[in-house]
Design a protein around this motif. Sequence first.
Motif, PDB file in Angstrom:
ATOM      1  N   HIS A  29       0.935  -1.137   0.063  1.00  0.00           N
ATOM      2  CA  HIS A  29      -0.219   0.093   0.024  1.00  0.00           C
ATOM      3  C   HIS A  29       0.708   1.291   0.050  1.00  0.00           C
ATOM      4  O   HIS A  29       0.489   2.056  -0.551  1.00  0.00           O
ATOM      5  N   THR A  33       0.752   4.156  -3.030  1.00  0.00           N
ATOM      6  CA  THR A  33       0.718   5.611  -2.671  1.00  0.00           C
ATOM      7  C   THR A  33       1.745   6.307  -3.065  1.00  0.00           C
ATOM      8  O   THR A  33       1.728   7.592  -3.582  1.00  0.00           O
ATOM      9  N   GLU A  85      -1.554   8.145   4.490  1.00  0.00           N
ATOM     10  CA  GLU A  85      -2.487   8.116   3.235  1.00  0.00           C
ATOM     11  C   GLU A  85      -2.627   6.501   2.887  1.00  0.00           C
ATOM     12  O   GLU A  85      -3.695   5.932   2.598  1.00  0.00           O
ATOM     13  N   HIS A 218      -4.809   1.175  -6.640  1.00  0.00           N
ATOM     14  CA  HIS A 218      -6.082   0.919  -5.905  1.00  0.00           C
ATOM     15  C   HIS A 218      -5.599   0.213  -4.741  1.00  0.00           C
ATOM     16  O   HIS A 218      -4.834  -0.670  -4.734  1.00  0.00           O
ATOM     17  N   THR A 222     -10.639   0.780   0.237  1.00  0.00           N
ATOM     18  CA  THR A 222     -10.693   2.224  -0.110  1.00  0.00           C
ATOM     19  C   THR A 222     -11.930   2.203  -1.106  1.00  0.00           C
ATOM     20  O   THR A 222     -11.991   1.552  -1.833  1.00  0.00           O
ATOM     21  N   TYR A 224     -13.712   4.078  -4.280  1.00  0.00           N
ATOM     22  CA  TYR A 224     -13.595   4.491  -5.522  1.00  0.00           C
ATOM     23  C   TYR A 224     -14.827   4.518  -6.328  1.00  0.00           C
ATOM     24  O   TYR A 224     -15.346   3.532  -6.847  1.00  0.00           O
ATOM     25  N   THR A 228     -16.114  -0.093  -3.359  1.00  0.00           N
ATOM     26  CA  THR A 228     -14.794  -0.571  -2.303  1.00  0.00           C
ATOM     27  C   THR A 228     -14.118  -1.596  -2.877  1.00  0.00           C
ATOM     28  O   THR A 228     -14.471  -2.422  -3.494  1.00  0.00           O
ATOM     29  N   CYS A 229     -12.878  -1.229  -2.998  1.00  0.00           N
ATOM     30  CA  CYS A 229     -11.540  -2.027  -3.556  1.00  0.00           C
ATOM     31  C   CYS A 229     -11.364  -3.035  -2.983  1.00  0.00           C
ATOM     32  O   CYS A 229     -11.484  -3.236  -1.694  1.00  0.00           O
TER      33      CYS A 229
END
Length: 260
Positions: A29, A33, A85, A218, A222, A224, A228-229
Motif C-alpha cells: 500500500h 501511494t 494516506e 488501488h 478504499t 472509488y 469498495t476496492c
Amino acid sequence: MNSKVVIDAFNPYEAKFPNRTVISREELHIIKTLRANGIGYEVRSKYQGKLYILSKKNFESLLTDPIFLTIYSISIAIVSAIIKEAIYPIDKLKEKLFIKNKDGEIFDYEGNSIDKNVINNVTEKMISDQNSFSQSLSNPSPNKDLNWALHLEHTPEIIGWCALSEDDYGLKCDPVKVTCSKAWGRIKSGELQGFSIGGIIAKSICSICDSDYTECNHISGTIYNDKTCCCKIQQFDIAEISIVKTPANKLANIHFSKEI
C-alpha cells in the motif's frame, strides 16, 4: 540523486517458498501511494521478478511484521504523509515502522529519532524467526495422518498437528492433535479461539480495474466512485497454520467434537 524510497523485502517463509521477493500488505500500500504521487521507489531484495504479498490472517500478526524504509532526497514529513494516506489505523505503526535516511539516522513515522540498537534488535529477531521457521517447517509429523504442523500465533512454535482438507465451506483442520499442554489449556479456557493461515499471495486481482493487484494503485478497503476496492486472491500458497486468539475470519473457530 532523485527522490526515492527503498523498501526492504523479507520472506519469513523462505524455507518453504524460496527465491521470492515478498512484501507485506502495508508495504504494498505504501508502494501504491508512492506511485500515485509520482515518487520513486525500490524494493530491495536478493531476488528479481514479481512481487508476492505476505499474508497472515489474524489481526495481531499484522501488527508485528516490521517495515523498513530508507529515504533518499525526500523529507520525513513527505514520507509520513504518504504513510498516513496508505495505512490505517496509523497509530499501530508506532513500534513497527522504521525510516532510515542516507546518513544512517533512524526515525519513526512522526520523525522522532530511534536508537540504532532498537532496529538492530528487531532485525536480529526477524532473522532468528526466519531460521526458526526454517527448522519448524522441515519437521516431519510424528503421525502420517496429521501432516500439517499447528503453530502458535504465527510463530515458529509448534503446538500440535492436524489434517488439512477443503470442503464447500473452505479449509478445514480435522482431526487436530494438540501436543502442548499449556496451549491446550489456553484453548479449553477460550483464550485461543480459532485458526489462522500464514502464507504468500502469489496471484491477485484488483476488483476496481481487474488488473494485477500489485501493479495498480488501488488500495483494498478504499472507496472509488462508490465501489469498495477488494483484493481478489486467485492463488494462495499456504506456509503454515496457526491457532490464534483473534482469527480474522470469525467463522474460523475451534469446535470440539471429541476429546482424546
